[in-house]
Scaffold this active site. Structure first.
Site, PDB file in Angstrom:
ATOM      1  N   THR A 193       5.136   2.240   5.858  1.00 30.28           N
ATOM      2  CA  THR A 193       3.718   1.930   6.054  1.00 30.28           C
ATOM      3  C   THR A 193       3.130   2.932   7.032  1.00 30.28           C
ATOM      4  O   THR A 193       3.805   3.364   7.970  1.00 30.28           O
ATOM      5  CB  THR A 193       3.471   0.509   6.616  1.00 30.28           C
ATOM      6  OG1 THR A 193       2.107   0.417   7.025  1.00 30.28           O
ATOM      7  CG2 THR A 193       4.335   0.174   7.807  1.00 30.28           C
ATOM      8  N   ASP A 211       6.096  -5.263   5.511  1.00 36.06           N
ATOM      9  CA  ASP A 211       6.508  -6.645   5.769  1.00 36.06           C
ATOM     10  C   ASP A 211       6.230  -7.566   4.569  1.00 36.06           C
ATOM     11  O   ASP A 211       7.002  -8.482   4.298  1.00 36.06           O
ATOM     12  CB  ASP A 211       5.839  -7.188   7.032  1.00 36.06           C
ATOM     13  CG  ASP A 211       4.330  -7.279   6.897  1.00 36.06           C
ATOM     14  OD1 ASP A 211       3.664  -6.231   6.954  1.00 36.06           O
ATOM     15  OD2 ASP A 211       3.816  -8.391   6.723  1.00 36.06           O
ATOM     16  N   ASP A 251       4.103  -0.827  11.672  1.00 33.80           N
ATOM     17  CA  ASP A 251       4.196  -2.170  12.254  1.00 33.80           C
ATOM     18  C   ASP A 251       5.368  -2.985  11.697  1.00 33.80           C
ATOM     19  O   ASP A 251       5.362  -4.209  11.786  1.00 33.80           O
ATOM     20  CB  ASP A 251       2.878  -2.927  12.044  1.00 33.80           C
ATOM     21  CG  ASP A 251       2.542  -3.138  10.562  1.00 33.80           C
ATOM     22  OD1 ASP A 251       3.245  -2.572   9.698  1.00 33.80           O
ATOM     23  OD2 ASP A 251       1.587  -3.869  10.271  1.00 33.80           O
ATOM     24  N   ARG A 310      -4.248  -2.385  10.300  1.00 35.10           N
ATOM     25  CA  ARG A 310      -4.238  -3.865  10.271  1.00 35.10           C
ATOM     26  C   ARG A 310      -4.285  -4.427  11.697  1.00 35.10           C
ATOM     27  O   ARG A 310      -5.120  -4.020  12.477  1.00 35.10           O
ATOM     28  CB  ARG A 310      -3.013  -4.398   9.520  1.00 35.10           C
ATOM     29  CG  ARG A 310      -3.055  -4.163   8.037  1.00 35.10           C
ATOM     30  CD  ARG A 310      -2.061  -5.036   7.342  1.00 35.10           C
ATOM     31  NE  ARG A 310      -0.696  -4.758   7.793  1.00 35.10           N
ATOM     32  CZ  ARG A 310       0.362  -5.448   7.450  1.00 35.10           C
ATOM     33  NH1 ARG A 310       0.247  -6.483   6.652  1.00 35.10           N
ATOM     34  NH2 ARG A 310       1.560  -5.124   7.880  1.00 35.10           N
ATOM     35  N   ASP A 360       0.971   2.018   9.016  1.00 34.00           N
ATOM     36  CA  ASP A 360       0.610   1.205  10.189  1.00 34.00           C
ATOM     37  C   ASP A 360       1.692   1.209  11.269  1.00 34.00           C
ATOM     38  O   ASP A 360       1.420   0.850  12.412  1.00 34.00           O
ATOM     39  CB  ASP A 360       0.355  -0.244   9.766  1.00 34.00           C
ATOM     40  CG  ASP A 360      -0.730  -0.370   8.717  1.00 34.00           C
ATOM     41  OD1 ASP A 360      -1.555   0.550   8.610  1.00 34.00           O
ATOM     42  OD2 ASP A 360      -0.738  -1.384   7.991  1.00 34.00           O
ATOM     43  N   GLY A 376       0.840  -1.207   0.000  1.00 33.31           N
ATOM     44  CA  GLY A 376       0.000   0.000   0.000  1.00 33.31           C
ATOM     45  C   GLY A 376       0.869   1.248   0.000  1.00 33.31           C
ATOM     46  O   GLY A 376       1.962   1.257   0.557  1.00 33.31           O
ATOM     47  N   ARG A 387       4.776 -16.419  -5.587  1.00 38.35           N
ATOM     48  CA  ARG A 387       3.393 -16.932  -5.582  1.00 38.35           C
ATOM     49  C   ARG A 387       2.556 -16.022  -6.480  1.00 38.35           C
ATOM     50  O   ARG A 387       1.702 -15.292  -6.030  1.00 38.35           O
ATOM     51  CB  ARG A 387       2.865 -16.871  -4.143  1.00 38.35           C
ATOM     52  CG  ARG A 387       2.401 -18.194  -3.659  1.00 38.35           C
ATOM     53  CD  ARG A 387       1.937 -18.165  -2.224  1.00 38.35           C
ATOM     54  NE  ARG A 387       0.797 -19.060  -2.088  1.00 38.35           N
ATOM     55  CZ  ARG A 387      -0.448 -18.638  -1.985  1.00 38.35           C
ATOM     56  NH1 ARG A 387      -0.732 -17.367  -1.975  1.00 38.35           N
ATOM     57  NH2 ARG A 387      -1.438 -19.523  -1.890  1.00 38.35           N
TER      58      ARG A 387
HETATM   59  O1  F6P Z   1      -1.046  -1.439   5.431  1.00 38.31           O
HETATM   60  C1  F6P Z   1      -1.599  -0.211   5.133  1.00 38.31           C
HETATM   61  C2  F6P Z   1      -3.089  -0.329   5.044  1.00 38.31           C
HETATM   62  O2  F6P Z   1      -3.578   0.943   4.714  1.00 38.31           O
HETATM   63  C3  F6P Z   1      -3.786  -0.920   6.253  1.00 38.31           C
HETATM   64  O3  F6P Z   1      -3.873  -0.007   7.315  1.00 38.31           O
HETATM   65  C4  F6P Z   1      -5.090  -1.361   5.649  1.00 38.31           C
HETATM   66  O4  F6P Z   1      -5.680  -2.388   6.402  1.00 38.31           O
HETATM   67  C5  F6P Z   1      -4.652  -1.858   4.309  1.00 38.31           C
HETATM   68  O5  F6P Z   1      -3.458  -1.197   3.986  1.00 38.31           O
HETATM   69  C6  F6P Z   1      -5.637  -1.676   3.190  1.00 38.31           C
HETATM   70  O6  F6P Z   1      -5.082  -2.265   2.041  1.00 38.31           O
HETATM   71  P1  F6P Z   1      -5.601  -2.131   0.562  1.00 38.31           P
HETATM   72  O7  F6P Z   1      -4.752  -1.107  -0.111  1.00 38.31           O
HETATM   73  O8  F6P Z   1      -5.374  -3.488  -0.014  1.00 38.31           O
HETATM   74  O9  F6P Z   1      -7.052  -1.773   0.584  1.00 38.31           O
END
Ligand code: F6P
Length: 368
Positions: free
Chosen positions: A143, A121, A147, A189, A145, A15, A83
């Site tokens: 990120t 990650d 994390d 997340r 997050d 993301g 994968r």
């Molecule tokens: O990891 C970043 C994040 O924005 C999370 O907080 C969220 O759950 C996820 O990505 C959403 O991902 P996507 O871009 O697949 O909708």
């Protein structure tokens, strides 16, 4: 400065988040100005590596992008080269193929000496087998997050916290006017970093994070008490991964073809409904969503992203291989990039922020 690296590939995976462009700029300018190297941008993360979509980045390409959100290279969180989804079998089950060889062919065809990989990650998990196949990789953690294992902070996080704090601040006036409970669902997340920091910064009454499963009874008692004691409203900062002690995380959708199939979302709505039913206090939900990932990075994130990008090139040019840039105790450093692959750094139950929040009477939905 002696170095054999002359052609550097750079990609952004997973993301997006505010500050990626600042890293791309720092990488490109450092490589060109300090080392007379050439930089090649790979489009849409590992997908661009599989499909050989690469273009040279000059200092002109990265001029003016420091303040821009997103990533000029594009990104992708569907493509893991070990994968790679190639379609469904006759029973509708996804078929995955290992396409690392195609990545290696692209690297060879473009004569890339090394890669700089910017991601979380999931991206580290994709980079690890490419590094093991003999490609020199330096990773930069990113990120909202916050994390990523091994680093105290990732760029993008502070911008997301600032956006979430602004939203929570704004919700106070309407909550107060209507005597309501306002639930604000934020991203993160399985980690509660955004909810914890934005909740604390906005003085939210309740903060719910995945690391501390909540009891709905405790939250209801708390908001009722606030109502009866004259406050007349409550603000709840709720992480998308929060869950009840005896419940599950709320899932927005599952896509088995993605490296990370589960997307969380919806807990805020469930919570508001349950609080309203149990307490008869009106409750509403705001889901902040992608607003947190978008827009211009804060000054602090621009600084951090520039430091990370510069450090990544310095590491690469000094001969370091397969390392990830980190910030620990305010110092730039690096760790083996495999340490961060597929793992998440969660809020620890002895984090001093929890103690500070509890001391100012923030409810975490537990009984502590
Ligand atoms: O990891 C970043 C994040 O924005 C999370 O907080 C969220 O759950 C996820 O990505 C959403 O991902 P996507 O871009 O697949 O909708």
């Amino acid at each position: 400065m002696p170095t054999t690296i002359q052609r550097v590939g750079v990609l952004t995976g997973g993301g997006d988040c505010p500050g990626i462009n600042a890293v791309i700029r720092a990488v490109t300018k450092t490589a060109i100005y300090r080392y007379k190297a050439r930089v090649f941008g790979i489009e849409d993360g590992f997908l661009g590596l599989v499909e050989n979509r690469i273009g040279e980045l000059t200092s002109m390409h990265v001029s003016g992008i420091l303040t821009r959100g997103g990533t000029i290279l594009g990104t992708n969180n569907r493509c893991n080269p070990t994968r790679y989804y190639t379609g469904d079998d006759k029973d509708g089950k996804p078929i995955f193929t290992n396409v690392i060889d195609r990545c290696l062919e692209t690297i060879e065809a473009n004569r890339l000496d090394a890669l700089i990989v910017i991601g979380g990650d999931g991206t580290m998990s994709c980079a690890a087998p490419i590094a093991e196949a003999g490609v020199d990789c330096i990773a930069v953690p990113k990120t909202i997050d916050n994390d990523v294992v091994g680093t105290d902070i990732t760029f993008g996080f502070l911008t997301a916290v600032s956006t979430a704090t602004d939203a929570l601040d704004r919700l106070h006036s309407t909550a107060m006017s209507h005597h309501r409970v306002m639930v604000c669902e934020v991203m993160g997340r399985n980690a509660g970093w955004i909810a914890l920091h934005a909740g604390l910064a906005s003085g939210s009454d309740v903060i719910l994070i995945p690391e501390i499963p909540y009891r709905i009874e405790t939250i209801c008692e708390f908001v009722e008490r606030r109502m009866h004691r004259g406050w007349g409203f409550s603000i709840i900062a709720c992480a998308e991964g929060a869950r009840a002690v005896d419940g599950q995380q709320v899932v927005a959708d599952v896509d088995p073809t993605k490296p990370e199939p589960v997307r969380l979302g919806g807990v805020g709505q469930c919570l508001a409904q349950e609080i309203a039913q149990r307490t008869q206090i009106e409750a509403r939900t705001t889901v902040l969503g992608y607003i947190q990932r978008s827009g211009t990075p804060t000054a602090a994130d621009r600084v951090l992203a520039t430091q990370f990008g510069h450090h990544a090139v310095e590491l690469m040019m000094s001969g370091a291989r397969n390392r990830m840039v980190v910030m620990r105790d305010g110092q730039l450093g690096d760790i083996d990039l495999r340490c961060a692959a597929g793992k998440q750094r969660l809020v620890s139950l002895d984090d001093p922020l929890l103690a500070a929040a509890r001391a100012v009477r923030t409810c975490f939905g537990d009984n502590a």
